[in-house]
Design a protein around this motif. Structure first.
Motif, PDB file in Angstrom:
ATOM      1  N   SER A  93      12.496  -0.511  -3.006  1.00  0.00           N
ATOM      2  CA  SER A  93      12.584  -0.428  -1.542  1.00  0.00           C
ATOM      3  C   SER A  93      13.852  -1.060  -1.004  1.00  0.00           C
ATOM      4  CB  SER A  93      11.356  -1.087  -0.902  1.00  0.00           C
ATOM      5  OG  SER A  93      11.305  -2.478  -1.173  1.00  0.00           O
ATOM      6  N   ARG A  94      14.265  -2.178  -1.566  1.00  0.00           N
ATOM      7  CA  ARG A  94      15.474  -2.824  -1.069  1.00  0.00           C
ATOM      8  C   ARG A  94      16.733  -2.124  -1.581  1.00  0.00           C
ATOM      9  NH1 ARG A  94      17.559  -8.894  -2.152  1.00  0.00           N
ATOM     10  NH2 ARG A  94      19.242  -8.898  -0.619  1.00  0.00           N
ATOM     11  N   ALA A  95      16.637  -1.485  -2.750  1.00  0.00           N
ATOM     12  CA  ALA A  95      17.799  -0.803  -3.321  1.00  0.00           C
ATOM     13  C   ALA A  95      17.922   0.638  -2.872  1.00  0.00           C
ATOM     14  CB  ALA A  95      17.725  -0.848  -4.846  1.00  0.00           C
ATOM     15  N   ALA A  96      16.869   1.201  -2.284  1.00  0.00           N
ATOM     16  CA  ALA A  96      16.839   2.635  -1.996  1.00  0.00           C
ATOM     17  C   ALA A  96      17.973   3.101  -1.105  1.00  0.00           C
ATOM     18  CB  ALA A  96      15.495   3.005  -1.368  1.00  0.00           C
ATOM     19  N   ALA A  97      18.450   2.225  -0.231  1.00  0.00           N
ATOM     20  CA  ALA A  97      19.557   2.616   0.648  1.00  0.00           C
ATOM     21  C   ALA A  97      20.819   2.941  -0.142  1.00  0.00           C
ATOM     22  CB  ALA A  97      19.849   1.496   1.647  1.00  0.00           C
ATOM     23  N   MET A  98      20.917   2.439  -1.377  1.00  0.00           N
ATOM     24  CA  MET A  98      22.078   2.726  -2.227  1.00  0.00           C
ATOM     25  C   MET A  98      21.904   4.004  -3.024  1.00  0.00           C
ATOM     26  SD  MET A  98      23.225  -1.039  -3.670  1.00  0.00           S
ATOM     27  CE  MET A  98      21.664  -1.444  -4.477  1.00  0.00           C
ATOM     28  N   GLY A  99      20.740   4.652  -2.918  1.00  0.00           N
ATOM     29  CA  GLY A  99      20.476   5.846  -3.696  1.00  0.00           C
ATOM     30  C   GLY A  99      19.715   5.523  -4.965  1.00  0.00           C
ATOM     31  N   ALA A 100      19.631   6.497  -5.858  1.00  0.00           N
ATOM     32  CA  ALA A 100      18.857   6.344  -7.094  1.00  0.00           C
ATOM     33  C   ALA A 100      19.650   5.570  -8.139  1.00  0.00           C
ATOM     34  CB  ALA A 100      18.443   7.707  -7.632  1.00  0.00           C
TER      35      ALA A 100
ATOM     36  N   GLU B  24       0.823  -1.218   0.000  1.00  0.00           N
ATOM     37  CA  GLU B  24       0.000   0.000   0.000  1.00  0.00           C
ATOM     38  C   GLU B  24       0.852   1.262   0.000  1.00  0.00           C
ATOM     39  OE1 GLU B  24      -2.213  -0.701   3.514  1.00  0.00           O
ATOM     40  OE2 GLU B  24      -3.421  -2.316   2.628  1.00  0.00           O
ATOM     41  N   ARG B  25       1.895   1.266   0.797  1.00  0.00           N
ATOM     42  CA  ARG B  25       2.721   2.474   0.888  1.00  0.00           C
ATOM     43  C   ARG B  25       3.563   2.691  -0.369  1.00  0.00           C
ATOM     44  NH1 ARG B  25       0.912   0.948   5.420  1.00  0.00           N
ATOM     45  NH2 ARG B  25       0.763   2.263   7.285  1.00  0.00           N
ATOM     46  N   TYR B  26       4.040   1.630  -0.969  1.00  0.00           N
ATOM     47  CA  TYR B  26       4.774   1.789  -2.220  1.00  0.00           C
ATOM     48  C   TYR B  26       3.834   2.234  -3.338  1.00  0.00           C
ATOM     49  CZ  TYR B  26       8.167  -1.066   0.368  1.00  0.00           C
ATOM     50  OH  TYR B  26       9.023  -1.569   1.310  1.00  0.00           O
ATOM     51  N   ALA B  27       2.633   1.682  -3.355  1.00  0.00           N
ATOM     52  CA  ALA B  27       1.662   2.066  -4.375  1.00  0.00           C
ATOM     53  C   ALA B  27       1.316   3.544  -4.270  1.00  0.00           C
ATOM     54  CB  ALA B  27       0.399   1.213  -4.258  1.00  0.00           C
ATOM     55  N   ALA B  28       1.281   4.072  -3.051  1.00  0.00           N
ATOM     56  CA  ALA B  28       0.984   5.490  -2.861  1.00  0.00           C
ATOM     57  C   ALA B  28       2.072   6.371  -3.472  1.00  0.00           C
ATOM     58  CB  ALA B  28       0.839   5.796  -1.370  1.00  0.00           C
TER      59      ALA B  28
ATOM     60  N   ALA C   5      11.381   5.926   3.786  1.00  0.00           N
ATOM     61  CA  ALA C   5      10.423   6.331   4.813  1.00  0.00           C
ATOM     62  C   ALA C   5       9.170   5.465   4.745  1.00  0.00           C
ATOM     63  CB  ALA C   5      10.069   7.805   4.636  1.00  0.00           C
ATOM     64  N   ALA C   6       8.718   5.164   3.533  1.00  0.00           N
ATOM     65  CA  ALA C   6       7.533   4.315   3.371  1.00  0.00           C
ATOM     66  C   ALA C   6       7.797   2.907   3.882  1.00  0.00           C
ATOM     67  CB  ALA C   6       7.127   4.283   1.897  1.00  0.00           C
ATOM     68  N   ARG C   7       8.985   2.399   3.606  1.00  0.00           N
ATOM     69  CA  ARG C   7       9.334   1.046   4.043  1.00  0.00           C
ATOM     70  C   ARG C   7       9.371   0.957   5.566  1.00  0.00           C
ATOM     71  NH1 ARG C   7      14.945  -2.408   3.301  1.00  0.00           N
ATOM     72  NH2 ARG C   7      13.985  -4.380   2.718  1.00  0.00           N
ATOM     73  N   LEU C   8       9.976   1.932   6.214  1.00  0.00           N
ATOM     74  CA  LEU C   8      10.048   1.929   7.670  1.00  0.00           C
ATOM     75  C   LEU C   8       8.658   2.077   8.283  1.00  0.00           C
ATOM     76  CD1 LEU C   8      11.992   1.846  10.109  1.00  0.00           C
ATOM     77  CD2 LEU C   8      12.069   4.351  10.006  1.00  0.00           C
ATOM     78  N   ASP C   9       7.833   2.928   7.688  1.00  0.00           N
ATOM     79  CA  ASP C   9       6.469   3.103   8.172  1.00  0.00           C
ATOM     80  C   ASP C   9       5.676   1.807   8.025  1.00  0.00           C
ATOM     81  OD1 ASP C   9       4.345   4.936   9.164  1.00  0.00           O
ATOM     82  OD2 ASP C   9       3.437   4.479   7.221  1.00  0.00           O
ATOM     83  N   ALA C  10       5.867   1.128   6.898  1.00  0.00           N
ATOM     84  CA  ALA C  10       5.191  -0.147   6.678  1.00  0.00           C
ATOM     85  C   ALA C  10       5.648  -1.194   7.679  1.00  0.00           C
ATOM     86  CB  ALA C  10       5.447  -0.632   5.253  1.00  0.00           C
ATOM     87  N   ALA C  11       6.938  -1.221   7.964  1.00  0.00           N
ATOM     88  CA  ALA C  11       7.464  -2.181   8.937  1.00  0.00           C
ATOM     89  C   ALA C  11       6.858  -1.938  10.307  1.00  0.00           C
ATOM     90  CB  ALA C  11       8.983  -2.082   9.009  1.00  0.00           C
ATOM     91  N   GLY C  12       6.772  -0.679  10.700  1.00  0.00           N
ATOM     92  CA  GLY C  12       6.190  -0.366  11.997  1.00  0.00           C
ATOM     93  C   GLY C  12       4.734  -0.755  12.084  1.00  0.00           C
ATOM     94  N   ALA C  13       3.973  -0.448  11.041  1.00  0.00           N
ATOM     95  CA  ALA C  13       2.549  -0.782  11.042  1.00  0.00           C
ATOM     96  C   ALA C  13       2.333  -2.291  11.051  1.00  0.00           C
ATOM     97  CB  ALA C  13       1.875  -0.151   9.822  1.00  0.00           C
ATOM     98  N   ALA C  14       3.119  -3.020  10.271  1.00  0.00           N
ATOM     99  CA  ALA C  14       2.961  -4.468  10.191  1.00  0.00           C
ATOM    100  C   ALA C  14       3.341  -5.150  11.507  1.00  0.00           C
ATOM    101  CB  ALA C  14       3.795  -5.022   9.042  1.00  0.00           C
ATOM    102  N   LEU C  15       4.438  -4.720  12.096  1.00  0.00           N
ATOM    103  CA  LEU C  15       4.850  -5.316  13.369  1.00  0.00           C
ATOM    104  C   LEU C  15       3.827  -5.022  14.464  1.00  0.00           C
ATOM    105  CD1 LEU C  15       8.697  -4.616  13.370  1.00  0.00           C
ATOM    106  CD2 LEU C  15       7.575  -6.846  13.215  1.00  0.00           C
ATOM    107  N   THR C  16       3.282  -3.823  14.463  1.00  0.00           N
ATOM    108  CA  THR C  16       2.263  -3.476  15.449  1.00  0.00           C
ATOM    109  C   THR C  16       1.021  -4.344  15.258  1.00  0.00           C
ATOM    110  OG1 THR C  16       3.076  -1.194  15.591  1.00  0.00           O
ATOM    111  CG2 THR C  16       0.815  -1.612  16.323  1.00  0.00           C
ATOM    112  N   ARG C  17       0.615  -4.543  14.014  1.00  0.00           N
ATOM    113  CA  ARG C  17      -0.528  -5.410  13.733  1.00  0.00           C
ATOM    114  C   ARG C  17      -0.241  -6.852  14.134  1.00  0.00           C
ATOM    115  NH1 ARG C  17      -1.861  -8.480   9.144  1.00  0.00           N
ATOM    116  NH2 ARG C  17      -0.223  -7.494   7.880  1.00  0.00           N
ATOM    117  N   GLY C  18       0.965  -7.335  13.789  1.00  0.00           N
ATOM    118  CA  GLY C  18       1.285  -8.731  14.026  1.00  0.00           C
ATOM    119  C   GLY C  18       1.557  -9.077  15.477  1.00  0.00           C
ATOM    120  N   LEU C  19       2.214  -8.174  16.184  1.00  0.00           N
ATOM    121  CA  LEU C  19       2.613  -8.469  17.560  1.00  0.00           C
ATOM    122  C   LEU C  19       1.601  -7.974  18.589  1.00  0.00           C
ATOM    123  CD1 LEU C  19       6.440  -7.623  17.405  1.00  0.00           C
ATOM    124  CD2 LEU C  19       5.378  -9.883  17.418  1.00  0.00           C
TER     125      LEU C  19
END
Length: 299
Positions: free
Chosen positions: A57-64, A41-45, A100-114
């Motif tokens: 998302s996995r490559a973003a840490a290396m820049g564009a 959802e966050r990437y689609a946005a 930022a979207a990836r980190l936000d998604a991780a936080g939301a998913a972990l909160t939902r799951g745990l």
């Protein structure tokens, strides 16, 4: 072929079985990001759908970056799959926005799951241990591009996000070492996938389709590995030589991953594993690792 298994161990080396168990038990806490709807959802946005979201998302840490560095670093994806996603993704959004979207998604998913456990003392303790391990090897980034890029990111503030980011860094540290082991074993990315499928651990269909290889390309790699003597049978399985090769690669991967856990010692590793086990089980039980939802399988 160089056999890393017989190289001399550092004097402070930690038992490789402990290293592997610690990583495996904590891995779902990172790996769920490739499957959860929060990420889609966050990437689609940001205008990134299907596989575009995964690669960006996995490559973003290396820049564009363009496709070529990602093909090299990710190792086993069909290059045509990567070039379809990059660098076009950076015309729609920026690496900073994706991170930022990836980190936000991780936080939301972990909160939902745990659930309530996301704020537990156990999560905070596990985060501290995992961060200590991740930070201990920031000066050992030679040859580990994905690790180095993720290790350079700023740390979040909340314990569950620290745990996710630390495990992400540790996963890329291990993954970069695994790529080195595969290279020394003389395996292409596609051949490594075929060997993995022949072990029976992951279905061929999932590996082939998620990495974008055709049936013809897969069959060609099977023929190459049969000729090498590491596969046998009509439905290819590992030969004795293939099992030995797989064992050598896994042993080398464990050895190359071990420096990240040395700072914790055996007791610290066991404690991290003890803390991670119920958290990861909860994540799995909540359906956060449903392979049908895998980002790399979409598109």
């Amino acid at each position: 072929m160089t056999d890393l298994h017989h190289l001399t161990e550092p004097r402070d080396a930690i038992d490789h079985a402990v290293v592997r168990q610690t990583w495996r038990l904590a891995e779902p806490l990172h790996g769920m990001i490739y499957f959860v709807p929060e990420a889609h959802e966050r990437y689609a946005a940001l205008g990134l759908t299907g596989r575009d979201g995964y690669f960006a998302s996995r490559a973003a840490a290396m820049g564009a970056v363009g496709a070529e560095p990602v093909v090299a670093a990710f190792y086993n994806f069909n290059p045509r799959l990567v070039t379809a996603a990059l660098p076009a993704a950076w015309e729609k959004t920026t690496p900073a926005a994706v991170l930022a979207a990836r980190l936000d998604a991780a936080g939301a998913a972990l909160t939902r799951g745990l659930g309530d456990a996301v704020h537990s003392p156990e999560v905070a303790e596990a985060a501290g241990l995992a961060r200590r391990a991740a930070e201990s090897v920031t000066g050992r980034s030679e040859g580990r591009v994905l690790f180095a890029a993720h290790a350079a990111l700023p740390w979040p503030d909340q314990p569950h996000l620290i745990l996710w980011q630390a495990q992400t860094i540790l996963r890329e540290f291990r993954g970069d070492g695994h790529v080195a082991a595969l290279l020394l074993a003389g395996l292409t990315g596609l051949q490594a996938l075929v060997l993995h499928a022949a072990s029976g651990e992951v279905p061929e269909r999932f590996l082939r389709r998620s990495r974008g290889w055709s049936e013809e390309q897969w069959a060609g790699a099977v023929d190459d590995l049969r000729h090498r003597g590491v596969l046998e049978g009509d439905e290819p399985t590992l030969s004795d030589a293939g099992r030995a090769l797989r064992a050598s690669i896994e042993a080398a991967t464990d050895r190359l991953a071990a420096p990240a856990y040395t700072v914790l010692g055996a007791d610290g590793c066991r404690r991290l594993a003890e803390l991670a086990r119920p958290l990861s089980r909860t994540i799995v039980a909540a359906g956060l690792l449903d392979v049908a939802n895998g980002i790399a399988s979409r598109g």
